[in-house]
Scaffold this motif. Sequence first.
Motif, PDB file in Angstrom:
ATOM      1  N   VAL A   1      32.801  64.240  88.133  1.00  0.00           N
ATOM      2  CA  VAL A   1      31.724  64.934  89.204  1.00  0.00           C
ATOM      3  C   VAL A   1      30.573  64.637  88.644  1.00  0.00           C
ATOM      4  N   VAL A   2      30.057  64.920  87.522  1.00  0.00           N
ATOM      5  CA  VAL A   2      29.071  64.956  86.983  1.00  0.00           C
ATOM      6  C   VAL A   2      28.548  63.425  87.292  1.00  0.00           C
ATOM      7  N   GLY A   3      29.476  62.403  86.839  1.00  0.00           N
ATOM      8  CA  GLY A   3      29.049  60.971  86.799  1.00  0.00           C
ATOM      9  C   GLY A   3      28.600  60.556  88.193  1.00  0.00           C
ATOM     10  N   ILE A   4      29.341  61.018  89.235  1.00  0.00           N
ATOM     11  CA  ILE A   4      29.032  60.560  90.586  1.00  0.00           C
ATOM     12  C   ILE A   4      27.594  61.251  91.159  1.00  0.00           C
ATOM     13  N   ASP A   5      27.589  62.375  90.722  1.00  0.00           N
ATOM     14  CA  ASP A   5      26.076  62.840  91.139  1.00  0.00           C
ATOM     15  C   ASP A   5      24.917  62.181  90.433  1.00  0.00           C
ATOM     16  N   PHE A   6      25.255  61.774  89.242  1.00  0.00           N
ATOM     17  CA  PHE A   6      24.207  61.022  88.113  1.00  0.00           C
ATOM     18  C   PHE A   6      24.058  59.692  88.761  1.00  0.00           C
ATOM     19  N   ARG A   7      25.102  58.982  89.329  1.00  0.00           N
ATOM     20  CA  ARG A   7      24.839  57.636  89.970  1.00  0.00           C
ATOM     21  C   ARG A   7      24.140  57.951  91.238  1.00  0.00           C
ATOM     22  N   ASP A   8      24.194  59.032  92.011  1.00  0.00           N
ATOM     23  CA  ASP A   8      23.655  59.156  93.295  1.00  0.00           C
ATOM     24  C   ASP A   8      22.265  59.829  93.004  1.00  0.00           C
TER      25      ASP A   8
ATOM     26  N   VAL B   1      39.233  52.006  62.867  1.00  0.00           N
ATOM     27  CA  VAL B   1      37.782  52.093  62.607  1.00  0.00           C
ATOM     28  C   VAL B   1      37.683  52.031  64.211  1.00  0.00           C
ATOM     29  N   ILE B   2      36.609  52.867  64.558  1.00  0.00           N
ATOM     30  CA  ILE B   2      36.264  53.009  66.164  1.00  0.00           C
ATOM     31  C   ILE B   2      34.577  53.462  66.154  1.00  0.00           C
ATOM     32  N   GLY B   3      33.796  52.469  67.241  1.00  0.00           N
ATOM     33  CA  GLY B   3      32.420  53.010  67.272  1.00  0.00           C
ATOM     34  C   GLY B   3      31.982  52.377  68.677  1.00  0.00           C
TER      35      GLY B   3
ATOM     36  N   GLY C   1      38.406  49.585  67.187  1.00  0.00           N
ATOM     37  CA  GLY C   1      38.324  50.175  68.483  1.00  0.00           C
ATOM     38  C   GLY C   1      36.682  50.080  68.600  1.00  0.00           C
ATOM     39  N   MET C   2      36.527  49.429  70.183  1.00  0.00           N
ATOM     40  CA  MET C   2      35.159  49.580  70.402  1.00  0.00           C
ATOM     41  C   MET C   2      35.000  50.208  71.829  1.00  0.00           C
ATOM     42  N   SER C   3      33.832  50.791  72.060  1.00  0.00           N
ATOM     43  CA  SER C   3      33.582  51.456  73.179  1.00  0.00           C
ATOM     44  C   SER C   3      32.366  51.124  73.804  1.00  0.00           C
ATOM     45  N   ALA C   4      32.227  50.847  75.157  1.00  0.00           N
ATOM     46  CA  ALA C   4      30.808  50.706  75.779  1.00  0.00           C
ATOM     47  C   ALA C   4      31.125  51.358  76.944  1.00  0.00           C
ATOM     48  N   LEU C   5      30.009  51.867  77.379  1.00  0.00           N
ATOM     49  CA  LEU C   5      29.858  52.589  78.913  1.00  0.00           C
ATOM     50  C   LEU C   5      28.874  52.212  79.852  1.00  0.00           C
ATOM     51  N   LEU C   6      28.041  51.058  79.393  1.00  0.00           N
ATOM     52  CA  LEU C   6      26.966  50.351  80.190  1.00  0.00           C
ATOM     53  C   LEU C   6      27.522  48.882  80.614  1.00  0.00           C
ATOM     54  N   THR C   7      27.454  48.492  81.666  1.00  0.00           N
ATOM     55  CA  THR C   7      27.511  47.002  81.970  1.00  0.00           C
ATOM     56  C   THR C   7      26.568  46.210  81.147  1.00  0.00           C
ATOM     57  N   THR C   8      25.415  46.799  80.671  1.00  0.00           N
ATOM     58  CA  THR C   8      24.736  45.962  79.981  1.00  0.00           C
ATOM     59  C   THR C   8      25.038  45.790  78.476  1.00  0.00           C
TER      60      THR C   8
ATOM     61  N   GLY D   1      37.476  49.857  75.048  1.00  0.00           N
ATOM     62  CA  GLY D   1      37.648  50.673  76.244  1.00  0.00           C
ATOM     63  C   GLY D   1      36.208  51.055  76.775  1.00  0.00           C
ATOM     64  N   GLY D   2      36.351  51.852  77.882  1.00  0.00           N
ATOM     65  CA  GLY D   2      34.862  52.181  78.354  1.00  0.00           C
ATOM     66  C   GLY D   2      35.132  52.072  80.058  1.00  0.00           C
ATOM     67  N   ALA D   3      34.339  52.979  80.624  1.00  0.00           N
ATOM     68  CA  ALA D   3      34.520  53.126  81.920  1.00  0.00           C
ATOM     69  C   ALA D   3      34.335  51.829  82.965  1.00  0.00           C
TER      70      ALA D   3
ATOM     71  N   ARG E   1      42.546  51.904  79.282  1.00  0.00           N
ATOM     72  CA  ARG E   1      42.027  52.645  80.260  1.00  0.00           C
ATOM     73  C   ARG E   1      41.514  54.057  80.038  1.00  0.00           C
ATOM     74  N   ASP E   2      42.241  54.630  79.234  1.00  0.00           N
ATOM     75  CA  ASP E   2      42.032  55.916  78.782  1.00  0.00           C
ATOM     76  C   ASP E   2      42.502  56.270  77.453  1.00  0.00           C
ATOM     77  N   ALA E   3      42.173  57.227  76.934  1.00  0.00           N
ATOM     78  CA  ALA E   3      42.776  57.703  75.422  1.00  0.00           C
ATOM     79  C   ALA E   3      44.090  57.850  75.390  1.00  0.00           C
TER      80      ALA E   3
HETATM   81 CO1  B1M Z   1      25.319  57.595  81.053  1.00  0.00          CO
HETATM   82  N1  B1M Z   1      25.838  56.283  82.419  1.00  0.00           N
HETATM   83  N2  B1M Z   1      23.424  56.699  80.701  1.00  0.00           N
HETATM   84  N3  B1M Z   1      24.745  58.971  79.906  1.00  0.00           N
HETATM   85  N4  B1M Z   1      26.708  58.313  81.601  1.00  0.00           N
HETATM   86  C1  B1M Z   1      27.056  56.266  82.960  1.00  0.00           C
HETATM   87  C2  B1M Z   1      27.944  55.365  82.094  1.00  0.00           C
HETATM   88  C3  B1M Z   1      26.961  55.735  84.376  1.00  0.00           C
HETATM   89  C4  B1M Z   1      28.097  55.101  84.982  1.00  0.00           C
HETATM   90  C5  B1M Z   1      26.384  56.789  85.395  1.00  0.00           C
HETATM   91  C6  B1M Z   1      26.377  56.401  86.865  1.00  0.00           C
HETATM   92  O1  B1M Z   1      25.447  55.692  87.154  1.00  0.00           O
HETATM   93  N5  B1M Z   1      27.201  56.932  87.433  1.00  0.00           N
HETATM   94  C7  B1M Z   1      25.857  54.748  84.063  1.00  0.00           C
HETATM   95  C8  B1M Z   1      26.149  53.196  83.698  1.00  0.00           C
HETATM   96  C9  B1M Z   1      25.925  52.295  84.924  1.00  0.00           C
HETATM   97  C10 B1M Z   1      26.271  50.819  84.562  1.00  0.00           C
HETATM   98  O2  B1M Z   1      26.153  50.529  83.480  1.00  0.00           O
HETATM   99  N6  B1M Z   1      26.492  50.293  85.597  1.00  0.00           N
HETATM  100  C11 B1M Z   1      24.939  55.392  83.088  1.00  0.00           C
HETATM  101  C12 B1M Z   1      23.508  55.138  82.887  1.00  0.00           C
HETATM  102  C13 B1M Z   1      22.945  54.405  83.588  1.00  0.00           C
HETATM  103  C14 B1M Z   1      22.977  55.726  81.631  1.00  0.00           C
HETATM  104  C15 B1M Z   1      21.528  55.579  81.217  1.00  0.00           C
HETATM  105  C16 B1M Z   1      21.045  54.108  81.297  1.00  0.00           C
HETATM  106  C17 B1M Z   1      20.538  56.528  82.171  1.00  0.00           C
HETATM  107  C18 B1M Z   1      19.060  56.066  81.800  1.00  0.00           C
HETATM  108  O3  B1M Z   1      18.509  56.354  80.846  1.00  0.00           O
HETATM  109  N7  B1M Z   1      18.489  56.032  82.843  1.00  0.00           N
HETATM  110  C19 B1M Z   1      21.457  56.026  79.837  1.00  0.00           C
HETATM  111  C20 B1M Z   1      21.943  55.177  78.605  1.00  0.00           C
HETATM  112  C21 B1M Z   1      21.411  55.643  77.404  1.00  0.00           C
HETATM  113  C22 B1M Z   1      22.270  54.502  76.429  1.00  0.00           C
HETATM  114  O4  B1M Z   1      23.528  54.568  76.134  1.00  0.00           O
HETATM  115  N8  B1M Z   1      21.425  53.559  75.858  1.00  0.00           N
HETATM  116  C23 B1M Z   1      22.542  57.194  80.101  1.00  0.00           C
HETATM  117  C24 B1M Z   1      22.698  58.356  79.119  1.00  0.00           C
HETATM  118  C25 B1M Z   1      23.489  59.298  79.285  1.00  0.00           C
HETATM  119  C26 B1M Z   1      23.505  60.396  78.511  1.00  0.00           C
HETATM  120  C27 B1M Z   1      22.826  60.514  77.323  1.00  0.00           C
HETATM  121  C28 B1M Z   1      22.824  61.583  79.474  1.00  0.00           C
HETATM  122  C29 B1M Z   1      24.904  61.085  78.587  1.00  0.00           C
HETATM  123  C30 B1M Z   1      25.819  60.469  77.476  1.00  0.00           C
HETATM  124  C31 B1M Z   1      26.088  61.674  76.286  1.00  0.00           C
HETATM  125  C32 B1M Z   1      27.122  61.361  75.304  1.00  0.00           C
HETATM  126  O5  B1M Z   1      28.072  60.652  75.500  1.00  0.00           O
HETATM  127  N9  B1M Z   1      26.817  62.077  74.328  1.00  0.00           N
HETATM  128  C33 B1M Z   1      25.533  60.244  79.707  1.00  0.00           C
HETATM  129  C34 B1M Z   1      26.714  60.523  80.553  1.00  0.00           C
HETATM  130  C35 B1M Z   1      27.503  61.779  80.004  1.00  0.00           C
HETATM  131  C36 B1M Z   1      27.217  59.653  81.376  1.00  0.00           C
HETATM  132  C37 B1M Z   1      28.482  59.891  82.354  1.00  0.00           C
HETATM  133  C38 B1M Z   1      28.099  60.840  83.482  1.00  0.00           C
HETATM  134  C39 B1M Z   1      29.771  60.378  81.713  1.00  0.00           C
HETATM  135  C40 B1M Z   1      30.288  59.603  80.767  1.00  0.00           C
HETATM  136  C41 B1M Z   1      31.445  60.316  79.920  1.00  0.00           C
HETATM  137  O6  B1M Z   1      31.414  60.880  78.976  1.00  0.00           O
HETATM  138  N10 B1M Z   1      32.832  60.419  80.373  1.00  0.00           N
HETATM  139  C42 B1M Z   1      28.862  58.449  83.002  1.00  0.00           C
HETATM  140  C43 B1M Z   1      29.507  58.380  84.473  1.00  0.00           C
HETATM  141  C44 B1M Z   1      30.996  58.021  84.280  1.00  0.00           C
HETATM  142  O7  B1M Z   1      31.426  57.489  83.328  1.00  0.00           O
HETATM  143  N11 B1M Z   1      31.564  58.370  85.271  1.00  0.00           N
HETATM  144  C45 B1M Z   1      27.363  57.637  82.559  1.00  0.00           C
HETATM  145  C46 B1M Z   1      33.774  61.217  80.227  1.00  0.00           C
HETATM  146  C47 B1M Z   1      34.734  60.382  79.039  1.00  0.00           C
HETATM  147  C48 B1M Z   1      35.994  61.118  78.935  1.00  0.00           C
HETATM  148  O8  B1M Z   1      34.785  59.096  80.009  1.00  0.00           O
HETATM  149  O9  B1M Z   1      33.336  57.608  78.467  1.00  0.00           O
HETATM  150  O10 B1M Z   1      34.981  56.747  80.284  1.00  0.00           O
HETATM  151  P1  B1M Z   1      34.722  57.638  79.337  1.00  0.00           P
HETATM  152  O11 B1M Z   1      35.822  57.494  78.422  1.00  0.00           O
HETATM  153  C49 B1M Z   1      37.326  57.370  78.652  1.00  0.00           C
HETATM  154  C50 B1M Z   1      37.847  55.817  78.959  1.00  0.00           C
HETATM  155  O12 B1M Z   1      36.830  54.793  79.386  1.00  0.00           O
HETATM  156  C51 B1M Z   1      38.339  55.279  77.817  1.00  0.00           C
HETATM  157  O13 B1M Z   1      38.945  56.654  77.157  1.00  0.00           O
HETATM  158  C52 B1M Z   1      38.307  57.719  77.342  1.00  0.00           C
HETATM  159  C53 B1M Z   1      38.919  58.899  77.582  1.00  0.00           C
HETATM  160  O14 B1M Z   1      39.976  58.950  78.372  1.00  0.00           O
HETATM  161  N12 B1M Z   1      37.435  54.729  76.634  1.00  0.00           N
HETATM  162  C54 B1M Z   1      38.197  54.090  75.605  1.00  0.00           C
HETATM  163  C55 B1M Z   1      36.183  55.060  76.217  1.00  0.00           C
HETATM  164  N13 B1M Z   1      36.053  54.314  75.069  1.00  0.00           N
HETATM  165  C56 B1M Z   1      36.971  53.801  74.751  1.00  0.00           C
HETATM  166  C57 B1M Z   1      37.307  53.084  73.505  1.00  0.00           C
HETATM  167  C58 B1M Z   1      38.750  52.578  73.168  1.00  0.00           C
HETATM  168  C59 B1M Z   1      39.898  52.952  74.072  1.00  0.00           C
HETATM  169  C60 B1M Z   1      39.352  53.811  75.318  1.00  0.00           C
HETATM  170  O15 B1M Z   1      38.936  51.951  72.265  1.00  0.00           O
HETATM  171  C61 B1M Z   1      39.858  51.627  71.852  1.00  0.00           C
END
Ligand code: B1M
Length: 236
Positions: free
Chosen positions: A62-69, A107-109, A159-166, A192-194, A211-213
């Motif tokens: 939910v936090v992610g949705i409101d962050f996006r919006d 090893v994961i990062g 293992g590698m993780s990335a959350l940003l399209t960049t 992995g990564g969203a 997809r997830d852990a």
């Molecule tokens: Co960021 N952020 N963020 N952020 N952030 C996202 C990713 C974003 C989708 C939010 C949004 O717009 N809705 C968006 C990315 C958009 C895009 O790229 N298209 C975004 C953005 C834009 C940014 C910044 C650029 C914002 C800014 O500065 N303007 C900035 C970038 C910083 C950087 O990295 N250089 C930024 C910063 C941050 C915070 C620091 C504030 C904070 C991170 C804190 C932290 O991690 N310590 C943060 C957060 C918390 C998020 C959201 C809200 C939540 C991420 C999260 O922890 N999810 C996120 C929105 C979202 O993802 N819905 C968002 C919970 C977690 C359990 O899920 O990480 O997906 P997830 O991991 C899952 C699976 O993906 C998988 O398993 C996990 C568990 O089930 N998985 C793996 C993940 N890694 C794996 C590796 C594996 C296997 C599975 O290896 C084998």
Amino acid sequence: MSDDGDDLDLNELEDDELVKQMQDDLYDGLKDEVAEGTQILIDRGWEPYRVLTEALVEGMRVVGIDFRDGILFVPEVLMSANAMKAGMQILRPLLAESDAPKQGKMVIGTVKGDIHDIGKNLVSMMMEGAGFEVIDIGINNAVENYLEALEEHQPDILGMSALLTTTMPYMKVVIDTLEEKGLRDKYIVMVGGAPLNEEFGRHIGADAYCRDAAVAVDTAKELMTRRDNQLAAAQG
Ligand code: B1M
């Protein structure tokens, strides 16, 4: 988001109300409350993985949705992330508790340019819980960091993780470098990564996208078994 007063006693809430309250508290970055709620659910007999997915991960969604919006901004999301970590700290020893036989080493990062670590940490915890030894090299890793860790720890899995399209394309840089150095076949590479998907995983030459852990754990076990069978067959 929440309209609770300071005197709300989490212990008095029914499970479903408590979960809802924890999601609100996570949204509001209230780390003590999230930790307390996590402990209450565990004390009520909830499985750690259920607390993780239904209360914490769902709250973060939910936090992610409101962050996006544009409703939440970085400082607020950081507070939510810290609240989530407070809950995860309680779950970590429970999830990592394992009687599982030794499965292998990973090893994961998180890749270069990316500081998101919650998902990676969750994967680490669940892998440990499944009997894997995990070496977590943290966030913002350049290819040199991965190479150094692989050399030092000689894992079965990278293992590698990335959350940003960049930052997700950087995974290909790492895999291509492994290829160039003739090291690619030494390791099972899981990503992995969203923003990722199966197709991306295939495109960059990973062995698996997870997809997830929970999927990461199953995939790791499956790929280890497959590799062991191949080795056994090769040895005749
Ligand atoms: Co960021 N952020 N963020 N952020 N952030 C996202 C990713 C974003 C989708 C939010 C949004 O717009 N809705 C968006 C990315 C958009 C895009 O790229 N298209 C975004 C953005 C834009 C940014 C910044 C650029 C914002 C800014 O500065 N303007 C900035 C970038 C910083 C950087 O990295 N250089 C930024 C910063 C941050 C915070 C620091 C504030 C904070 C991170 C804190 C932290 O991690 N310590 C943060 C957060 C918390 C998020 C959201 C809200 C939540 C991420 C999260 O922890 N999810 C996120 C929105 C979202 O993802 N819905 C968002 C919970 C977690 C359990 O899920 O990480 O997906 P997830 O991991 C899952 C699976 O993906 C998988 O398993 C996990 C568990 O089930 N998985 C793996 C993940 N890694 C794996 C590796 C594996 C296997 C599975 O290896 C084998």
